[in-house]
Motif scaffolding. Structure first.
Motif, PDB file in Angstrom:
ATOM      1  N   LEU A 277       0.845  -1.181   0.000  1.00 49.15           N
ATOM      2  CA  LEU A 277       0.000   0.000   0.000  1.00 49.15           C
ATOM      3  C   LEU A 277       0.890   1.243   0.000  1.00 49.15           C
ATOM      4  N   ALA A 278       0.683   2.124  -0.981  1.00 52.87           N
ATOM      5  CA  ALA A 278       1.458   3.362  -1.084  1.00 52.87           C
ATOM      6  C   ALA A 278       0.488   4.531  -0.964  1.00 52.87           C
ATOM      7  N   ASP A 279       0.394   5.100   0.225  1.00 48.61           N
ATOM      8  CA  ASP A 279      -0.571   6.160   0.506  1.00 48.61           C
ATOM      9  C   ASP A 279       0.132   7.503   0.466  1.00 48.61           C
ATOM     10  N   ASP A 280      -0.295   8.360  -0.459  1.00 46.69           N
ATOM     11  CA  ASP A 280       0.370   9.648  -0.627  1.00 46.69           C
ATOM     12  C   ASP A 280      -0.352  10.777   0.107  1.00 46.69           C
ATOM     13  N   GLY A 281      -1.307  10.436   0.975  1.00 45.44           N
ATOM     14  CA  GLY A 281      -2.039  11.464   1.702  1.00 45.44           C
ATOM     15  C   GLY A 281      -1.360  11.857   2.996  1.00 45.44           C
ATOM     16  N   ASP A 282      -1.838  12.930   3.591  1.00 42.11           N
ATOM     17  CA  ASP A 282      -1.312  13.393   4.872  1.00 42.11           C
ATOM     18  C   ASP A 282      -1.944  12.607   6.020  1.00 42.11           C
ATOM     19  N   PHE A 283      -1.311  12.697   7.185  1.00 40.82           N
ATOM     20  CA  PHE A 283      -1.855  12.011   8.354  1.00 40.82           C
ATOM     21  C   PHE A 283      -3.170  12.646   8.783  1.00 40.82           C
ATOM     22  N   ASP A 284      -4.131  11.807   8.991  1.00 42.34           N
ATOM     23  CA  ASP A 284      -5.392  12.165   9.617  1.00 42.34           C
ATOM     24  C   ASP A 284      -5.928  10.885  10.234  1.00 42.34           C
ATOM     25  N   ALA A 285      -6.228  10.907  11.510  1.00 41.52           N
ATOM     26  CA  ALA A 285      -6.553   9.664  12.219  1.00 41.52           C
ATOM     27  C   ALA A 285      -7.714   8.927  11.558  1.00 41.52           C
ATOM     28  N   ALA A 286      -8.799   9.631  11.270  1.00 36.30           N
ATOM     29  CA  ALA A 286      -9.963   8.975  10.667  1.00 36.30           C
ATOM     30  C   ALA A 286      -9.628   8.437   9.282  1.00 36.30           C
ATOM     31  N   ARG A 287      -8.875   9.214   8.498  1.00 38.05           N
ATOM     32  CA  ARG A 287      -8.528   8.758   7.156  1.00 38.05           C
ATOM     33  C   ARG A 287      -7.624   7.527   7.209  1.00 38.05           C
ATOM     34  N   TRP A 288      -6.678   7.515   8.154  1.00 41.30           N
ATOM     35  CA  TRP A 288      -5.809   6.338   8.288  1.00 41.30           C
ATOM     36  C   TRP A 288      -6.635   5.099   8.613  1.00 41.30           C
ATOM     37  N   TYR A 289      -7.570   5.217   9.521  1.00 45.05           N
ATOM     38  CA  TYR A 289      -8.406   4.057   9.846  1.00 45.05           C
ATOM     39  C   TYR A 289      -9.215   3.616   8.624  1.00 45.05           C
ATOM     40  N   GLN A 290      -9.669   4.588   7.836  1.00 45.25           N
ATOM     41  CA  GLN A 290     -10.410   4.249   6.621  1.00 45.25           C
ATOM     42  C   GLN A 290      -9.523   3.492   5.638  1.00 45.25           C
ATOM     43  N   VAL A 291      -8.263   3.910   5.519  1.00 42.48           N
ATOM     44  CA  VAL A 291      -7.317   3.217   4.637  1.00 42.48           C
ATOM     45  C   VAL A 291      -7.096   1.785   5.115  1.00 42.48           C
ATOM     46  N   LEU A 292      -6.884   1.608   6.409  1.00 40.69           N
ATOM     47  CA  LEU A 292      -6.692   0.264   6.965  1.00 40.69           C
ATOM     48  C   LEU A 292      -7.904  -0.622   6.691  1.00 40.69           C
ATOM     49  N   ALA A 293      -9.097  -0.070   6.898  1.00 37.37           N
ATOM     50  CA  ALA A 293     -10.317  -0.863   6.754  1.00 37.37           C
ATOM     51  C   ALA A 293     -10.631  -1.166   5.294  1.00 37.37           C
ATOM     52  N   ASP A 294     -10.593  -0.127   4.439  1.00 36.30           N
ATOM     53  CA  ASP A 294     -10.993  -0.302   3.039  1.00 36.30           C
ATOM     54  C   ASP A 294     -10.080  -1.260   2.295  1.00 36.30           C
ATOM     55  N   ASN A 295      -8.803  -1.285   2.662  1.00 37.29           N
ATOM     56  CA  ASN A 295      -7.827  -2.096   1.935  1.00 37.29           C
ATOM     57  C   ASN A 295      -7.501  -3.415   2.633  1.00 37.29           C
ATOM     58  N   HIS A 296      -8.203  -3.687   3.738  1.00 35.18           N
ATOM     59  CA  HIS A 296      -8.020  -4.945   4.468  1.00 35.18           C
ATOM     60  C   HIS A 296      -6.537  -5.199   4.768  1.00 35.18           C
ATOM     61  N   VAL A 297      -5.888  -4.158   5.292  1.00 39.85           N
ATOM     62  CA  VAL A 297      -4.460  -4.256   5.608  1.00 39.85           C
ATOM     63  C   VAL A 297      -4.256  -5.344   6.652  1.00 39.85           C
ATOM     64  N   THR A 298      -3.273  -6.213   6.411  1.00 42.93           N
ATOM     65  CA  THR A 298      -2.988  -7.312   7.332  1.00 42.93           C
ATOM     66  C   THR A 298      -1.760  -7.047   8.198  1.00 42.93           C
ATOM     67  N   VAL A 299      -0.768  -6.348   7.632  1.00 43.56           N
ATOM     68  CA  VAL A 299       0.448  -6.038   8.382  1.00 43.56           C
ATOM     69  C   VAL A 299       0.710  -4.541   8.235  1.00 43.56           C
ATOM     70  N   TRP A 300       0.913  -3.902   9.379  1.00 42.40           N
ATOM     71  CA  TRP A 300       1.016  -2.436   9.437  1.00 42.40           C
ATOM     72  C   TRP A 300       2.306  -2.077  10.164  1.00 42.40           C
ATOM     73  N   TYR A 301       3.167  -1.310   9.476  1.00 41.04           N
ATOM     74  CA  TYR A 301       4.459  -0.905  10.024  1.00 41.04           C
ATOM     75  C   TYR A 301       4.463   0.613  10.103  1.00 41.04           C
ATOM     76  N   THR A 302       4.499   1.152  11.322  1.00 35.44           N
ATOM     77  CA  THR A 302       4.355   2.590  11.476  1.00 35.44           C
ATOM     78  C   THR A 302       5.297   3.108  12.552  1.00 35.44           C
ATOM     79  N   ALA A 303       5.108   4.346  12.953  1.00 35.79           N
ATOM     80  CA  ALA A 303       6.024   5.002  13.890  1.00 35.79           C
ATOM     81  C   ALA A 303       5.350   5.255  15.226  1.00 35.79           C
ATOM     82  N   PRO A 304       6.109   5.232  16.320  1.00 34.91           N
ATOM     83  CA  PRO A 304       5.527   5.559  17.631  1.00 34.91           C
ATOM     84  C   PRO A 304       4.816   6.907  17.650  1.00 34.91           C
ATOM     85  N   THR A 305       5.369   7.890  16.934  1.00 36.51           N
ATOM     86  CA  THR A 305       4.709   9.202  16.898  1.00 36.51           C
ATOM     87  C   THR A 305       3.295   9.086  16.347  1.00 36.51           C
TER      88      THR A 305
END
Length: 583
Positions: A277-305
């Motif tokens: 998944l290559a997401d070119d959008g800015d951080f937004d909590a609701a949008r990130w959750y929408q990306v995770l849900a819509d694309n059925h992400v199975t493995v998520w690698y992110t930052a503590p921040t």
């Protein structure tokens, strides 16, 4: 009755056995190598071998742009990267020539990276939000010959200083099909004119493939050199630490301008044949959750921040989205506060598996693995094939070296984290700076500059950067430990901790805290936080508290303790090229 599906067994099911029998030679045999024994090439392992084995129709990259989503299969990615390799060759760009990218997560980034490696050129990705000066410095230091970027970024950051960029022969713009600016080419038009056929030349595993710039506390950025053999470490560590497998939908949120965004945002996932998944959008909590849900992400690698920001948004927001496809979450970039792990367990019903590595190591070195309990706050245990230890430090906070000998410390003793050289993704040098490179090694170890301790079970615990650690009344105080304790207070959403000089104690601990909405700074809250810290930390608690709703961050999200200290003491601020304001 519906049958409940059990989660798959982890790739690394038995840690002790894996360490006992692991070899890098065996790890390399998991990859294909170029046909006819012609060497090892990153692009072939990431893309072409999947086409050769019948998986060319699988989606390689799902690019989520600001105007829609575009899927690229492995076959399409192979052809496009072949065209890019042909384009480079037609421009007279060959092996070891430097190709820089100044892009977000657009499809052209991946095409350029893979085509660059197919041509045996060297990729150097830059953070698109850098200002003109840090961009110029890196282009000059890296001997840039080609730059791939957008028309907007070119006009804002490159064109005004093009005459100062000696050696930059070609600028390829991804979005200028009609009238590209003078001395530039439209990439799409240029690719259309190239053949989709390409044979990757014989590639030595030691051929230079990547140039990653990393900023120190002072001085010019350092260009860490990595080679094609690094793909062996990228592949095996992604299997062990991120638990990747071919049917995964994988989202690495790191920007491609940083090493994580290349090693685990391009190379490692593609070698496993996943959908990236290559997401070119800015951080937004609701949008990130929408990306995770819509694309059925199975493995998520992110930052503590990012996780702290999601925690600030609250569990109620997360509960509105179907995140049931998620089976593994990992983090990197800075230590992960225990409170975030506890919150994630409650909110996502999953632990966050922190891991540790550096630009210089090229790949994950220490990790919390899916097959073992996560110890909140710990970096985890060393990767199979990696020997790690802590070494006694001198008064300067770095490993004490006597006649090129160092002293290995025992359980729960704080020292400099060190790694035994020899893994495939280990950097091979700092470009044009052999002296700086030699200083990174002593007594048969690579010296990381990080302080850590090892517990009785072999888990590593981060204490701080050697130049961040506070020496107070005979104690070595790790800023991360203090920051994590302060985050447990309901008023605090972020903290940065430094040492300030004191005639009696040598240094005292001072904390800068950002408050959650609904809390107001004042003497009552300051006293409450100091008392809270003493209850949690005892003698190493902060003696001073300052309120700051705008802590300085690096562009990768870390609080810049060095800058806090420089401002507090009136010292030179040093290299600010990674300061978040560059956004």
């Amino acid at each position: 009755m519906p049958v409940e599906t059990l989660p798959p067994a982890p790739n690394l099911a038995d840690y002790a056995q894996a360490r006992q029998y692991f070899s890098w030679a065996a790890a390399q045999r998991l990859l294909s190598g170029l046909p006819d024994g012609r060497g090892l090439n990153i692009a072939y392992e990431a893309v072409d071998r999947h086409v050769a084995t019948g998986r060319g129709g699988h989606v390689a990259i799902r690019a989520i742009g600001r105007t829609g989503t575009r899927d690229l299969t492995y076959r399409e990615l192979s052809v496009l990267s072949n065209r890019f390799a042909n384009l480079l060759r037609s421009l007279g760009v060959g092996p070891r020539d430097r190709v820089f990218t100044l892009l977000g997560r657009q499809p052209e980034l991946y095409v350029a990276a893979l085509g660059c490696w197919k041509n045996l050129s060297v990729l150097s990705p830059l953070f698109a939000a850098f200002g003109p000066e840090p961009i110029r410095n890196r282009l000059l230091l890296g001997d840039a010959q080609v730059l791939v970027t957008t028309t907007t970024l070119y006009r804002r950051k490159i064109a005004p200083q093009r005459d100062r960029l000696r050696g930059l022969r070609h600028v390829l713009l991804i979005d200028a099909p009609d009238r590209p600016p003078d001395d530039t080419l439209d990439l799409r038009t240029a690719l259309d004119a190239q053949s989709g056929e390409w044979t990757i030349p014989a590639t030595s595993p030691e051929a230079m493939a990547l140039l990653h710039f990393t900023s120190g506390t002072t001085g010019t950025p350092k260009g860490a050199v990595h080679v094609h053999e690094a793909v062996v470490a990228h592949h095996i560590t992604a299997g062990f630490a991120l638990d990747l497998r071919p049917d995964d939908v994988f989202w690495c949120t790191a920007d491609p301008g940083w090493v994580t965004g290349t090693s685990y945002g391009i190379v490692a996932p593609l070698t496993h044949g996943v959908t990236l998944l290559a997401d070119d959008g800015d951080f937004d909590a609701a949008r990130w959750y929408q990306v995770l849900a819509d694309n059925h992400v199975t493995v998520w690698y992110t930052a503590p921040t990012a996780l702290r920001m999601l925690m600030r948004a609250g569990s109620d927001l997360a509960s509105r989205y179907d995140l049931s496809a998620l089976r593994h979450i990992a983090s990197v970039g800075e230590p992960l506060n225990p409170e975030v792990i506890w919150w994630a367990r409650q909110t996502y019903k999953l632990s966050v598996h922190d891991n540790w590595w550096q630009t210089e190591t090229g790949a994950i070195m220490i990790s919390n693995y899916p097959s073992m309990p996560v110890r909140p706050g710990s970096m985890g245990r060393p990767m199979p094939g990696i020997e790690a230890t802590v070494l006694r430090c001198g008064d300067d906070g770095r490993a004490a070296v006597t006649d090129d000998q160092v002293e290995v410390l025992g359980v729960d003793q704080v020292g400099e984290l060190a790694l035994r050289p020899g893994w495939p993704s280990m950097f091979r040098g700092y470009l044009h700076d052999e002296f700086r490179y030699r200083k990174a090694f002593a007594g048969g170890w690579y010296l990381t500059g990080d302080l850590a301790r090892i517990d009785a079970d072999g888990y590593f615990w981060f204490v701080g950067r050697a130049d961040d650690v506070i020496k107070s009344s005979g104690h070595l105080v790790g800023p991360f430990e203090v920051e994590s304790a302060l985050l447990e207070h309901p008023a605090v959403t972020e903290a940065g901790v430094i040492g300030v000089p004191d005639e009696v104690a040598g240094e005292i601990v001072k904390a800068f805290v950002t408050l959650r909405p609904g809390y107001q700074p004042g003497e009552t809250l300051r006293a409450e936080l100091i008392a809270f810290g003493r209850r949690r930390l005892g003698a190493v608690a902060p003696r001073e508290i300052a309120f700051d709703q705008n802590l300085p961050h690096t562009s990768s999200g870390k609080v810049m303790r060095r800058l806090l200290k420089a401002r507090e003491l009136g010292l030179p601020e040093g290299d600010l090229s990674t300061l978040e304001r560059a956004r």
